[in-house]
Design a protein around this motif. Structure first.
Motif, PDB file in Angstrom:
ATOM      1  N   SER A 149      -9.422  -4.622   6.139  1.00 21.85           N
ATOM      2  CA  SER A 149      -9.624  -3.244   5.712  1.00 21.85           C
ATOM      3  C   SER A 149      -8.267  -2.552   5.584  1.00 21.85           C
ATOM      4  N   ILE A 150      -8.320  -1.315   5.150  1.00 23.32           N
ATOM      5  CA  ILE A 150      -7.112  -0.503   5.042  1.00 23.32           C
ATOM      6  C   ILE A 150      -7.179   0.559   6.130  1.00 23.32           C
ATOM      7  N   GLY A 151      -6.081   0.733   6.849  1.00 24.07           N
ATOM      8  CA  GLY A 151      -6.031   1.715   7.918  1.00 24.07           C
ATOM      9  C   GLY A 151      -4.778   2.553   7.824  1.00 24.07           C
ATOM     10  N   MET A 152      -4.709   3.542   8.651  1.00 21.43           N
ATOM     11  CA  MET A 152      -3.534   4.414   8.706  1.00 21.43           C
ATOM     12  C   MET A 152      -2.437   3.707   9.493  1.00 21.43           C
TER      13      MET A 152
ATOM     14  N   LEU B  69       0.843  -1.198   0.000  1.00 25.94           N
ATOM     15  CA  LEU B  69       0.000   0.000   0.000  1.00 25.94           C
ATOM     16  C   LEU B  69       0.878   1.248   0.000  1.00 25.94           C
ATOM     17  N   PRO B  70       0.295   2.372  -0.440  1.00 27.28           N
ATOM     18  CA  PRO B  70       1.059   3.624  -0.402  1.00 27.28           C
ATOM     19  C   PRO B  70       1.498   3.952   1.022  1.00 27.28           C
ATOM     20  N   SER B  71       2.531   4.761   1.119  1.00 28.38           N
ATOM     21  CA  SER B  71       3.081   5.169   2.407  1.00 28.38           C
ATOM     22  C   SER B  71       1.990   5.706   3.324  1.00 28.38           C
TER      23      SER B  71
END
Length: 172
Positions: A163-166, A136-138
């Motif tokens: 999911s995608i998280g910070m 994933l992107p930075s």
């Protein structure tokens, strides 16, 4: 036979990590995974831990599909015991490599194998997903949440949520 079908389809997940095998061949999957990831790989240890019950149900399915005089399954219906208690249905497996000659509770066995199948697939999903997810992107990361059993929908008891998280942020 349904258990065998589930196991056959479950081996499709190995295609995602270039360790594909013929349907239901967990023994070959273990060999390929050992070569690919080494003997201490989590997925290999997991499959080796599940090998006994997987092999049992493959033997059960093979006994049903290819009966022999020396290999058979006996299903006992409800019956009244001498002490006037009711015995629920049981089953027995007589097989050359796997033998359960003592009667096994049919309903309990069905529940156990369902839980084993679900648990195996959930665990395979978690281990394999780590190998196939793209970077994933930075600042972003993949987050895999384990939903507590009490919070799962009984009609669709989903255990994991991907999911995608910070990155470095707690996922709610």
């Amino acid at each position: 036979l349904e258990v065998r079908q589930c196991l056959n389809h479950m081996t499709d997940i190995f295609d995602l990590i270039d360790a594909g095998v013929s349907p239901g061949r967990f023994d070959l999957a273990r060999e390929k995974l050992k070569k690919k990831f080494g003997e201490d790989a989590a997925i290999l240890r997991m499959l080796e831990g599940d090998a006994r019950w997987i092999e049992l149900w493959i033997a059960v399915a093979n006994t049903v599909k290819h009966p022999k005089k020396t290999e058979r399954i006996v299903v006992n219906d409800l019956r009244l015991l001498p002490d006037r208690r009711i015995q629920l249905p049981t089953w027995q497996l007589f097989h050359s490599t796997r033998c359960l000659d003592a009667p096994q509770a049919l309903l309990e066995s069905a529940d156990i194998v369902i839980q084993n199948l679900l648990g195996l697939f959930e665990n395979l999903f978690v281990v394999v997903i780590d190998q196939v997810l793209p970077a994933l992107p930075s600042g972003l990361q993949w987050v895999l949440d384990d939903i507590p059993e009490a919070e799962r929908d009984p009609k669709c008891p989903q255990r994991y949520l991907l999911s995608i998280g910070m990155r470095n942020a707690r996922h709610a």
